[in-house]
Design an enzyme around this catalytic site. Structure first.
Site, PDB file in Angstrom:
ATOM      1  N   SER A   5      39.248  46.699  43.584  1.00  0.00           N
ATOM      2  CA  SER A   5      39.765  45.938  42.443  1.00  0.00           C
ATOM      3  C   SER A   5      38.689  45.173  41.687  1.00  0.00           C
ATOM      4  CB  SER A   5      40.853  44.963  42.912  1.00  0.00           C
ATOM      5  OG  SER A   5      42.016  45.665  43.251  1.00  0.00           O
ATOM      6  N   SER A  50      38.047  40.754  38.082  1.00  0.00           N
ATOM      7  CA  SER A  50      38.682  41.833  38.835  1.00  0.00           C
ATOM      8  C   SER A  50      39.272  42.863  37.874  1.00  0.00           C
ATOM      9  CB  SER A  50      39.769  41.265  39.746  1.00  0.00           C
ATOM     10  OG  SER A  50      40.795  40.646  38.988  1.00  0.00           O
ATOM     11  N   TYR A  51      39.823  43.926  38.432  1.00  0.00           N
ATOM     12  CA  TYR A  51      40.357  45.043  37.647  1.00  0.00           C
ATOM     13  C   TYR A  51      41.320  44.538  36.572  1.00  0.00           C
ATOM     14  CZ  TYR A  51      42.576  49.563  36.708  1.00  0.00           C
ATOM     15  OH  TYR A  51      43.051  50.698  36.111  1.00  0.00           O
ATOM     16  N   PRO A  52      41.077  44.869  35.293  1.00  0.00           N
ATOM     17  CA  PRO A  52      41.845  44.252  34.205  1.00  0.00           C
ATOM     18  C   PRO A  52      43.210  44.866  33.912  1.00  0.00           C
ATOM     19  CG  PRO A  52      40.132  45.650  33.297  1.00  0.00           C
ATOM     20  CD  PRO A  52      39.942  45.666  34.791  1.00  0.00           C
TER      21      PRO A  52
END
Length: 722
Positions: A137, A319-321
């Site tokens: 992530s 972190s992963y958007p």
């Protein structure tokens, strides 16, 4: 040896960062290490390297737009390599064909789309090699190392690949067949334009058009409000006349009568109510919530916000958007205090940190593993950026994320609300409202939270019931009711997320609530852009306005399922089941094939009742005076790929043989912020290069360059000027 396939070049660089590696054309060579004892190759896609074949590639008769060939239903869906990305595909294919390759690691974005992109490439390469899945992530070195040490099996994510593939094929069936039938039928009515229809874009457009009708049909009414100033032994209070919680009077004579009656009259405090309210800190951000907030507070479009987030993610700062969750697992919550301790070194956060609470691990408002889907909420990573090296937009978006997280460590904001009822001459009732801040709490961190409203802010005196006073002043204010507001782009993101609320069917509403509404976190911004590009909507001062073309399409669709979120609700339920492994992709596609047939038949029946009396049809398509396709086009030169003629198509320069021989020659009219003039295109086509063009912009830096045409790569290139 292992081959790691990332989704994008920048992502591949981040995956290689913890190791010693060398750069090659289209891939990175990782030297032997403890994680990869025999070394590894890290290569990348460029987004979608492969795409579903177009209709005419299945059957030549499907090239012509003819209602007698509809619905078009391939016996078997097939992918092809996108011509402009063939070079990178061949690099990947050659790597996978090496005899020493023993394992492939799928390393696309950790989600359905990333799964589809990489698996499709592998399948097109025609190799059968054991696969594993990297699922992370964030792209910090610590996260990358942990991900490579705990790879998922290929079986762990196989079903979400089937889910994504089913969605893509179903969207092809519905999109192409419905777009063609309605375009053909509208053309029979003299409307020369192409009408794109899609499972997500069209219900979204229908919601926008519905609001346009609400605005158009709205009839404003005049109203009056009676405001009075009161004196209670030297204490002044301003209040409004009210009756049954309504302060507006819709009859001018009655309003004047109330105002006249109240002048210089005695009054008494008939009731005093005090209520204490606590406001919890806001939830953490998922993509939709962050896009809505950035649009409201920063006036950034959802697509721009996503683009900025992607840059921050690739830099390892967040972190992963593309997450749809607003919750964290215990693991992420454990790391956050370390992140906050590092953020304290940044001046703008110094007075906010350390926060009142040291941890949120036991706070279920934020930490709930059951509510974390593929990814957790968007949070800053322990890799704190140098803000001076971020662009202005990156800094602002990063600040929104940071403050949202810091506020979670703060206490509730507490206010006292006071409501005073005043009776004038035993007949007319007035009401005054005010508030008092008791504890600032998280509002110290976020001064203007987009989702909180605290009511009136008049500071009222401490006063007891039955206190007597007088009316010192009376004002009569005239107003007018206003139509509903048009949606902003941020509103649209939220509207698509909560589309189930617009359904009458409770069961389907619940389905959309459980899934993701219309579209996904990753696609909603693109859908809005698509509506703009299709000339269905215009954006003016952040307000979305349906065009005549958009209004016409929704009018033509009538009660068709294509304009309702209900079809998406049913699809999302089944697709979710496919992703969980409990439903058959084959059965789902068979049902969609039958639906395609019904859509074509229903469209032809609907067309018999079309009238379009309230829509300016003359402004749609080729009849539109300002249409970019209505003027006769002059050839700018010979095509570099097929010797056809190059024309100006408004937003790009393209070849006239794009239909005849599928020529792919196109050059965008705007490149890195600079418009490429017709004169420069003529020069490029004749000599192979343009004049010097100044001030191209990339990554907040400007440069001057000559645009070249590369015969080898079949695309443009830059010759940089010192």
């Amino acid at each position: 040896m292992k081959v790691v396939i990332a989704e994008k070049p920048d992502q591949a660089i981040k995956l290689a960062a913890p190791f010693s590696f060398t750069k090659n054309d289209g891939y990175l060579m990782v030297k032997p290490n403890t994680t990869f004892p025999n070394g590894a190759v890290i290569t990348w896609a460029i987004g979608h390297l492969c795409e579903l074949k177009s209709p005419e590639e299945y059957h030549s008769t499907w090239k012509k737009w003819d209602k007698h060939t509809l619905p078009m239903v391939p016996n078997r869906f097939e992918y092809k390599v996108t011509r402009s990305k063939l070079k990178q595909f061949n690099i990947i294919k050659n790597l996978l064909k090496r005899a020493e390759v023993q394992e492939i690691i799928i390393a696309g974005d950790a989600g359905r789309e990333g799964e589809l992109i990489i698996r499709t490439i592998i399948k097109q390469c025609g190799v059968s090699i054991p696969m594993k899945r990297l699922w992370i992530s964030s792209l910090t070195q610590a996260s990358v190392m942990k991900g490579f040490s705990s790879l998922l099996t290929e079986e762990d994510t196989r079903h979400i690949y089937f889910e994504a593939l089913s969605r893509a094929c179903a969207d092809w069936l519905i999109g192409i067949n419905s777009s063609r039938i309605y375009t053909i039928l509208l053309k029979e009515r003299g409307i020369q334009d192409v009408f794109s229809i899609g499972r997500v874009q069209t219900p979204t457009l229908a919601l926008i058009v519905k609001r346009e009708h609400e605005i158009a049909n709205f009839k404003p009414e005049d109203f009056w409000e009676v405001e009075a100033q009161f004196d209670f032994f030297g204490q002044s209070i301003k209040a409004k006349w009210h009756k049954k919680n309504e302060t507006r009077i819709f009859n001018e004579k009655q309003a004047n009568a109330v105002a006249e009656f109240c002048k210089d009259k005695n009054s008494i405090i008939s009731d005093v109510k005090k209520e204490r309210k606590e406001y919890q800190p806001p939830f953490l951000f998922n993509l939709s919530a962050l896009q809505a907030t950035a649009n409201k507070t920063l006036k950034l479009s959802p697509q721009k916000t996503l683009d900025v987030l992607q840059k921050l993610y690739l830099k390892g700062n967040i972190s992963y958007p593309r997450s749809d969750s607003q919750y964290l697992t215990i693991e992420e919550a454990t790391v956050l205090p370390t992140v906050l301790s590092r953020l304290k070194d940044i001046d703008k956060y110094e007075n906010l940190l350390p926060p009142p609470n040291a941890s949120i691990i036991n706070n279920k408002r934020y930490v709930n593993e059951k509510k974390v889907t593929d990814h957790h909420a968007i949070i800053p990573t322990e890799q704190i950026p140098d803000l001076t090296k971020l662009s202005s937009e990156e800094t602002k978006i990063y600040d929104l994320i940071v403050r949202q997280v810091i506020s979670a460590f703060y206490n509730n904001a507490i206010f006292n609300y006071t409501t005073i009822h005043i009776l004038v001459d035993s007949r007319a009732t007035f009401i005054a409202k005010g508030k008092e801040q008791i504890e600032e709490g998280w509002k110290k961190v976020i001064n203007n939270p987009h989702s909180q409203s605290d009511g009136g802010d008049q500071i009222l005196p401490i006063i007891e019931k039955n206190t007597k006073g007088t009316v010192t002043k009376v004002n009569l204010k005239k107003g007018q009711t206003k139509p509903p507001k048009r949606y902003t782009e941020g509103n649209l993101i939220t509207l698509m997320k909560t589309a189930g609320k617009h359904l009458d069917d409770t069961e389907l509403e619940n389905v959309l609530a459980k899934t993701e509404g219309l579209g996904t976190e990753a696609t909603r911004a693109g859908i809005i852009n698509l509506l703009k590009n299709r000339n269905y909507i215009n954006i003016n001062k952040n307000q979305t306005i349906a065009t005549a073309k958009g209004m016409l399409l929704i009018e033509a669709l009538g009660d068709s399922i294509l304009a309702s979120p209900s079809m998406t609700a049913k699809w999302e339920q089944r697709l979710s089941e496919i992703g969980e492994g409990s439903a058959s992709p084959r059965n789902f596609i068979e049902q969609v094939k039958k639906l395609s047939q019904n859509i074509v038949e229903n469209a032809q029946q609907l067309s018999n009742s079309w009238s379009f009396t309230n829509i300016p049809i003359e402004t749609v398509g080729s009849k539109q005076k300002k249409s970019k396709f209505s003027k006769k086009k002059i050839s700018l030169g010979k095509c570099k790929m097929c010797n056809g003629s190059i024309l100006d198509f408004g937003t790009f320069y393209g070849c006239t043989n794009y239909k005849k021989s599928d020529c792919k020659f196109t050059i965008s009219k705007k490149i890195l912020g600079k418009t490429i003039s017709q004169a420069n295109i003529k020069k490029l086509l004749k000599t192979g290069e343009t004049n010097v063009i100044k001030n191209f912009k990339k990554d907040d830096k400007t440069f001057d360059a000559i645009v070249l045409w590369s015969d080898r790569d079949k695309k443009i290139a830059f010759k940089y000027m010192k």
